[in-house]
Design an enzyme around this catalytic site. Structure first.
Site, mmCIF file in Angstrom:
data_model
loop_
_atom_site.group_PDB
_atom_site.id
_atom_site.type_symbol
_atom_site.label_atom_id
_atom_site.label_comp_id
_atom_site.label_asym_id
_atom_site.label_seq_id
_atom_site.Cartn_x
_atom_site.Cartn_y
_atom_site.Cartn_z
ATOM 1 N N CYS A 73 8.014 -14.315 -6.286
ATOM 2 C CA CYS A 73 7.822 -15.153 -5.104
ATOM 3 C C CYS A 73 7.932 -14.307 -3.849
ATOM 4 O O CYS A 73 8.226 -13.108 -3.905
ATOM 5 C CB CYS A 73 8.848 -16.285 -5.061
ATOM 6 S SG CYS A 73 10.545 -15.713 -4.856
ATOM 7 N N CYS A 126 5.997 31.931 -24.503
ATOM 8 C CA CYS A 126 7.437 32.143 -24.658
ATOM 9 C C CYS A 126 8.200 31.022 -23.976
ATOM 10 O O CYS A 126 7.614 30.154 -23.315
ATOM 11 C CB CYS A 126 7.858 33.491 -24.072
ATOM 12 S SG CYS A 126 7.557 33.607 -22.287
ATOM 13 N N ASP A 168 -22.399 6.636 13.328
ATOM 14 C CA ASP A 168 -22.580 7.396 12.089
ATOM 15 C C ASP A 168 -22.416 8.891 12.247
ATOM 16 O O ASP A 168 -22.365 9.612 11.255
ATOM 17 C CB ASP A 168 -23.970 7.120 11.502
ATOM 18 C CG ASP A 168 -25.070 7.825 12.284
ATOM 19 O OD1 ASP A 168 -24.959 7.909 13.522
ATOM 20 O OD2 ASP A 168 -26.031 8.292 11.647
ATOM 21 N N CYS A 188 11.079 -12.297 -3.223
ATOM 22 C CA CYS A 188 11.136 -11.011 -3.931
ATOM 23 C C CYS A 188 10.450 -9.930 -3.091
ATOM 24 O O CYS A 188 10.933 -8.801 -2.985
ATOM 25 C CB CYS A 188 10.427 -11.105 -5.282
ATOM 26 S SG CYS A 188 11.002 -12.436 -6.336
ATOM 27 N N ASP A 221 -23.835 2.641 18.436
ATOM 28 C CA ASP A 221 -24.480 3.914 18.720
ATOM 29 C C ASP A 221 -25.981 3.718 18.462
ATOM 30 O O ASP A 221 -26.368 2.806 17.725
ATOM 31 C CB ASP A 221 -23.908 4.981 17.790
ATOM 32 C CG ASP A 221 -24.691 6.281 17.859
ATOM 33 O OD1 ASP A 221 -24.865 6.798 18.966
ATOM 34 O OD2 ASP A 221 -25.125 6.762 16.795
ATOM 35 N N CYS A 256 7.643 30.354 -20.309
ATOM 36 C CA CYS A 256 6.445 29.568 -19.976
ATOM 37 C C CYS A 256 6.790 28.082 -19.941
ATOM 38 O O CYS A 256 6.320 27.335 -19.081
ATOM 39 C CB CYS A 256 5.346 29.798 -21.012
ATOM 40 S SG CYS A 256 4.838 31.510 -21.196
#
Length: 836
Positions: free
Chosen positions: A16, A83, A703, A19, A504, A86
């Site tokens: 709700c 190893c 644009d 919350c 524009d 790593c």
């Protein structure tokens, strides 16, 4: 803020608006977390973090609050580990990714098991982090997050099973207690057969199973929330049904505790309330799944595998394993997996999911293609330019998700109310009980119990919490299907409040692909020589006018020399040396600035400009050489779109750097109300301020790179999607269709969505304002009417479902303007529609 990262969390347990408020306050209180927006409809939270550690703190805060962030786990296959050191490096690299909770690397199995916060990180980012540490990785197996629609479908199926089980147990309880209202003498028959006490015991057993079986969630969630001092909707249901059940248990097993006149049971009320609220939540889960249909449709466009050429071999790989530069083979009819460039082949590609235009677009070598679009009958070989999260489709999905998670200003009122709503309802229920006990008629305790439980049950913060986010989710999703992307959710509200739309000119009102129409030379100059010199200078420029001049020179067979010392003066023109000549090309203000007399050709320039052509001067070695005229055709849809904006009450202005005469000719052709011409790029911001007279809100549509400041400064910046990335990043709304019809669709979508939100809010607030007093019994003194808790539960369940159903109506919004405005043919026919 530099260094700040935005993440999206999926959250469990919210039911709700109360919350939402608690989650928002808890996250905002975490150090390093800001810009928190919680969405009940999508069960998600958007937030910004300063460091990865802040995200872990936020997750911990959610766990403590009782609203855990959803986790996911994936397994990566790791290459190049040799190893134990790593292992440490890979674990460190993975653990450093924001959102990773744990990373365990297995050297023997060459794998890593990673638990992470769902929504905050993706398997692709984990692979990239491992590869950056020097250990290439790929997804071996993933228990990755289900889609939201799948989760809601699973939730709905689970709820349907709970509803069926609860209803089967509740029906006998209801019949045993309420049968007398349906059949005369029913209670006498019960009394004569099994006895009323046995009937009550049977009701107790069945109702107890219902409450603490299918209905246990209300108690396991609501009571802990109440104990934390943060009651929610579950708390109200738990208190209401718990009170009815407890009173009934006392009446059944300890009848001597109660006065004889009030010995009654309400097992049927408690059980039916649980059933009705579960039915409401089942319907709600189904509806919530449909609010995200647009995102699911977009996700469905993403390709899972691709055919890639590796050396001389062709193999099919997961798209997560694609890299920039890979050579991808697309067969006829396949969906394209990456953004890239065609290196071999030719075909027609259906780009309707991006542009909204149903006509396939021819593609040949050198053409760009977009991931998610559909190849036609030819085969294409592509070089991948953008993959994974960088593709246009992935960015569109990200935009829509961010917009759907946004919080509109109108939500502020809801937040202030819901912060105190549940505690206020509990106080009202307590006051109701006390008033009935003090002044109510006999049996006062019975009346007090019925009224108090009804107040607790009928209150519905869920409807208030869902009123805004569901409409936003559906509205922005429908916008994406129509080619209108709201990059910022609050633009949805801001656009509905705009009074003036400023445009524009080049690439927005006009096609942005001008053609050279006139070249008038001054005495003593040769036309072809001047055109060659001008073309040499313009070859260094990226302006659309330059393309028109170059195209004309090439068509005339003129050899274009190499220009040197090129320089561009923004808003004025360009200059360069071509061989031994100094050449200038630009507006009259450029010539005046350089001391060149334009009088010999001023009348010609004015005449060309009055016919809607962009007129420029050219000077060679300090002398006026020619006037050039370039015409940029108006886009076919511009006039109809501007007329549609007028019909909706907007004033339309055009801001351009062109001459006044040229701009006014375009305005006459398209029906634009107001023209501001001769504006330098940095002057567009000031022009917008001039248009804001009387505190009017303004949208600006552009644009180009030079439009970015104006797009950012306007109340709503709208970028034509075919424009530059800079313009799109500066905008609030992006139009994928590339013309002004998208503006009309965006405006219509904004207005319809805001109307829908207001309807939801009026219903949600009006419901609670009207029915809580009725549940408390205000009508009883005058009409003898007291609301049954069962009716209260039904009304509460329907309230949330009504809000969701109303929001889902937005899925039926049709484009206000189609791709063929003259014929009325429905537009965007190629765009996938959500399944009903």
């Amino acid at each position: 803020m530099p260094g700040r990262t935005q993440v999206n969390l999926s959250i469990d347990g919210m039911s709700c608006a109360s919350c939402v408020g608690r989650v928002e306050r808890a996250l905002s209180a975490v150090h390093g977390v800001s810009d928190v927006a919680v969405n009940l409809a999508s069960d998600s939270a958007q937030l910004s973090i300063d460091t990865p550690a802040n995200l872990l703190d936020a997750v911990e805060a959610l766990d403590k609050l009782g609203y855990p962030a959803r986790r996911a786990r994936t397994t990566l296959s790791i290459d190049a580990m040799s190893c134990a050191s790593c292992v440490g490096r890979v674990e460190k690299a993975l653990a450093a990714v924001p959102g990773v909770l744990s990373a365990t690397v297995n050297l023997a199995g060459e794998s890593a098991s990673v638990e992470y916060v769902e929504g905050a990180v993706s398997p692709g980012e984990l692979m990239a982090a491992s590869a950056a540490a020097g250990y290439p990785a790929r997804v071996a197996a993933a228990d990755s997050s289900q889609s939201r629609a799948e989760r809601k479908a699973d939730e709905a199926r689970a709820l349907s099973r709970r509803v069926a089980f609860a209803a089967a147990l509740t029906l006998p309880v209801f019949v045993l207690e309420m049968g007398a209202h349906l059949f005369h003498g029913f209670h006498q028959a019960i009394e004569a057969s099994i006895g009323m006490q046995t009937s009550w015991v049977i009701q107790f057993v069945l109702a107890t199973i219902v409450l603490f079986g299918p209905g246990r969630h209300f108690f396991t969630t609501g009571l802990p929330a109440l104990a934390r001092g943060a009651p929610d909707m579950n708390s109200l249901v738990a208190l209401g049904t718990g009170a009815a059940w407890s009173f009934s248990v006392v009446a059944t097993f300890l009848p001597g505790v109660l006065p004889e006149g009030v010995r009654a049971v309400y097992f049927e009320a408690a059980a039916v309330i649980v059933v009705l609220i579960l039915v409401g939540r089942w319907l709600e889960a189904r509806a919530k799944g449909r609010t995200g249909a647009a995102i699911q449709a977009l996700l469905g466009l993403q390709v899972r595998t691709a055919r890639v050429m590796r050396g001389t071999l062709t193999e099919e790989v997961e798209v997560d394993n694609l890299a920039v530069g890979d050579i991808v083979i697309v067969r006829p009819g396949e969906r394209i997996s990456v953004d890239g460039t065609v290196t071999e082949g030719a075909s027609n590609v259906d780009e309707s999911m991006i542009t909204g235009e149903p006509a396939p677009v021819p593609k040949a070598v050198g053409a760009t293609v977009t991931g998610g679009t559909v190849n036609g009958s030819g085969s294409l070989i592509l070089k991948a330019a953008r993959v994974g999260a960088d593709t246009t489709l992935a960015q569109i999905i990200r935009m829509v998700e961010q917009a759907q998670g946004a919080k509109l200003p109108i939500q502020g009122l809801v937040d202030r109310v819901t912060m105190w709503f549940v505690p206020a309802v509990m106080a009202a229920a307590l006051l109701t009980v006390l008033v009935w006990l003090a002044v109510g008629p006999d049996p006062a305790l019975t009346f007090a119990l019925v009224a108090g439980v009804s107040v607790l049950i009928i209150a519905c913060p869920c409807a208030m919490g869902l009123a805004t986010p569901t409409s936003i989710m559906v509205g922005t999703g429908r916008g994406a299907e129509m080619g209108v992307l709201f990059r910022k959710g609050d633009a949805l509200q801001a656009l509905s409040e705009v009074a003036v739309i400023a445009l524009d000119k080049t690439g927005t009102v006009t096609q942005g692909k001008p053609a050279l129409t006139d070249l008038v030379v001054a005495g003593g100059f040769d036309r072809d020589q001047v055109l060659g010199l001008i073309a040499a200078v313009e070859a260094q420029s990226e302006h659309p006018v330059a393309e028109a001049i170059l195209r004309s020179a090439r068509e005339a067979g003129i050899t274009i020399a190499k220009a040197t010392e090129f320089r561009s003066v923004t808003g004025y023109g360009v200059a360069a040396r071509v061989g031994d000549h100094a050449v200038l090309v630009g507006a009259d203000r450029y010539m005046a600035r350089e001391g060149i007399d334009t009088a010999p050709l001023a009348a010609t320039e004015k005449d060309l400009a009055s016919r809607g052509r962009t007129a420029l001067y050219a000077a060679v070695d300090g002398a006026l050489a020619a006037v050039i005229a370039v015409a940029d055709p108006v886009k076919p849809a511009s006039r109809a779109a501007i007329a549609a904006l007028h019909d909706r009450g907007f004033k339309v202005a055009m801001i351009t750097g062109d001459k006044q005469e040229t701009a006014e000719a375009i305005a006459r052709e398209t029906g634009i109300d107001h023209v501001i011409a001769g504006v330098l790029p940095d002057g567009k911001v000031a022009a917008l301020d001039d248009l804001r007279q009387g505190a009017r809100k303004i949208a600006f549509v552009g644009d180009g790179i030079n439009d970015a400041p104006a797009l950012a400064h306007a109340d709503v910046g709208i970028a034509i999607g075919t424009g530059t990335d800079v313009a799109i990043e500066s905008a609030d709304v992006v139009l994928m269709s590339g013309d002004l019809r998208g503006v009309v669709n965006a405006v219509e979508l904004s207005r319809r969505t805001m109307t829908n939100i207001r309807q939801n809010l009026i219903w949600a607030f009006g419901y609670n304002v009207a029915l809580i007093p009725v549940a408390a019994g205000v009508l009883y003194p005058a009409f003898g009417l007291l609301l049954s808790p069962v009716f209260a539960a039904g009304a509460m369940a329907l309230s949330s479902v009504s809000v969701l159903t109303n929001a889902l109506r937005l899925r039926r919004i049709a484009p206000a303007m189609t791709d063929k405005p003259s014929t009325g043919t429905p537009g965007y026919a190629g765009r996938p529609q959500p399944a009903e």
